[in-house]
Design a protein around this motif. Structure first.
Motif, short mmCIF file in Angstrom:
data_model
loop_
_atom_site.label_atom_id
_atom_site.label_comp_id
_atom_site.label_asym_id
_atom_site.label_seq_id
_atom_site.Cartn_x
_atom_site.Cartn_y
_atom_site.Cartn_z
N GLU A 180 8.15 25.07 20.20
CA GLU A 180 9.28 24.86 19.29
C GLU A 180 8.82 24.16 18.01
OE1 GLU A 180 13.86 23.14 19.40
OE2 GLU A 180 12.44 22.52 20.96
N LYS A 181 7.96 23.15 18.15
CA LYS A 181 7.45 22.44 16.97
C LYS A 181 6.67 23.38 16.06
CE LYS A 181 7.08 17.74 18.85
NZ LYS A 181 6.14 16.66 19.23
N ARG A 182 5.85 24.22 16.66
CA ARG A 182 5.05 25.13 15.85
C ARG A 182 5.93 26.18 15.17
NH1 ARG A 182 -0.74 27.20 17.90
NH2 ARG A 182 -0.99 24.94 17.82
N SER A 195 12.82 31.81 15.67
CA SER A 195 12.96 31.75 17.13
C SER A 195 11.57 31.71 17.75
CB SER A 195 13.74 32.96 17.66
OG SER A 195 13.03 34.16 17.44
N PHE A 196 11.52 31.34 19.02
CA PHE A 196 10.25 31.33 19.75
C PHE A 196 10.49 31.70 21.20
CE2 PHE A 196 11.94 27.18 20.68
CZ PHE A 196 11.52 26.90 21.98
N GLN A 255 6.25 33.19 17.81
CA GLN A 255 7.12 32.65 16.77
C GLN A 255 7.57 33.82 15.90
OE1 GLN A 255 4.98 31.11 13.46
NE2 GLN A 255 6.46 29.51 13.03
N LEU A 256 8.87 33.95 15.70
CA LEU A 256 9.43 34.96 14.82
C LEU A 256 10.21 34.28 13.70
CD1 LEU A 256 10.66 37.49 17.53
CD2 LEU A 256 8.79 37.88 15.91
N ALA A 257 10.05 34.77 12.48
CA ALA A 257 10.76 34.18 11.34
C ALA A 257 10.98 35.26 10.29
CB ALA A 257 9.96 33.02 10.75
#
Length: 260
Positions: A180-182, A195-196, A255-257
């Motif tokens: 979550e932090k990354r 999201s992760f 990780q998706l952004a």
């Protein structure tokens, strides 16, 4: 595995072994990427740090235009040959920081176990600029952990590390909090819809296979050859004396952004 900046060159010296021993990624991960952003024959995709091509084929199979960026010339040449049957695949030998591409042209930029080598501010800003509005950044990485079911193997190997690599500490298992932090880093650079997700698997190796694997780790490659040979021989003996097999517990984080 901790990152020691300045050792990026090491992977290129073991290109064939790297391609053979480094793992791919679970099918569910690609399904989650494609559910987040559909990729098709018109999509323009960039892979940051192709390595041995462990994460490339599922993307190529969508029929997209894929440009791979790789700093290591041996790895780049290996992947040129590996994916030569795909006419929409192209290979650029360069650091991502130096990669030339027009802004606002990419539908998807992704990086598999490679983006941590790029300075955070440089990498995220460049990805953001290259993406189209609505384009997606997918960063994922594999985090191996000790044989959790057989503490005696872990202890035996740690004793050997204390002699040959005393500064190498046994890391904690990669957690949801770590992921979550990354993932949240992307928010600092203007990304939205962040999201992760975590995925888990195990891999089992013989003693020889295991030393081939760790022989693709940057800090292990950097060890002087004679010392490394003794180091790996002791690890092989320890595993053989304790049943001949070792199991690694992997956690993969995705990780998706999205660019607004």
């Amino acid at each position: 595995m901790s990152v020691i900046h300045g050792l990026e060159w090491t992977f290129n010296t073991e290109a064939e072994k790297y391609e053979k021993m480094r793992p791919g990624y679970v099918p569910e991960l690609y399904e989650d990427i494609f559910n987040y952003i559909p990729i098709n024959k018109t999509s323009n995709v960039v892979e940051v740090g192709i390595g041995g091509g462990q994460a490339t084929l599922p993307i190529l199979k969508t029929g997209c235009y894929l440009t791979a960026v790789e700093y290591g010339s041996n790895l780049a040449e290996l992947c040129r040959k590996k994916f030569r049957e795909f006419p929409k695949f192209s290979m650029v030998t360069a650091k991502f920081e130096d990669f030339e591409c027009d802004d606002n042209t990419c539908d998807l930029i992704y990086s598999a176990s490679a983006f941590h080598w790029i300075p955070e501010e440089v990498g995220y800003k460049k990805v953001f600029n290259l993406l189209k509005s609505g384009g997606v950044f997918a960063r994922f990485a594999n985090h191996p952990y000790k044989d959790k079911e057989r503490e005696e193997i872990h202890e035996a190997i740690q004793k050997i590390y204390s002699v040959y690599m005393p500064d190498t500490l046994s890391n904690d298992e990669y957690s949801e909090n770590d992921a979550e932090k990354r993932a949240d880093l992307a928010g600092k650079y203007g990304f939205i819809d962040i999201s992760f997700k975590l995925y888990h698997r195990t891999r089992t190796f013989t003693a020889k296979e295991y030393t081939s694997l760790i022989g693709t780790y940057s800090d292990h490659i950097a060890i002087e050859e004679c010392t490394r040979s003794k180091f790996f021989s002791e690890i092989e003996s320890a595993i053989d004396n304790l049943g001949g097999k070792i199991t690694i517990y992997d956690t993969i984080d995705l990780q998706l952004a999205r660019k607004p």
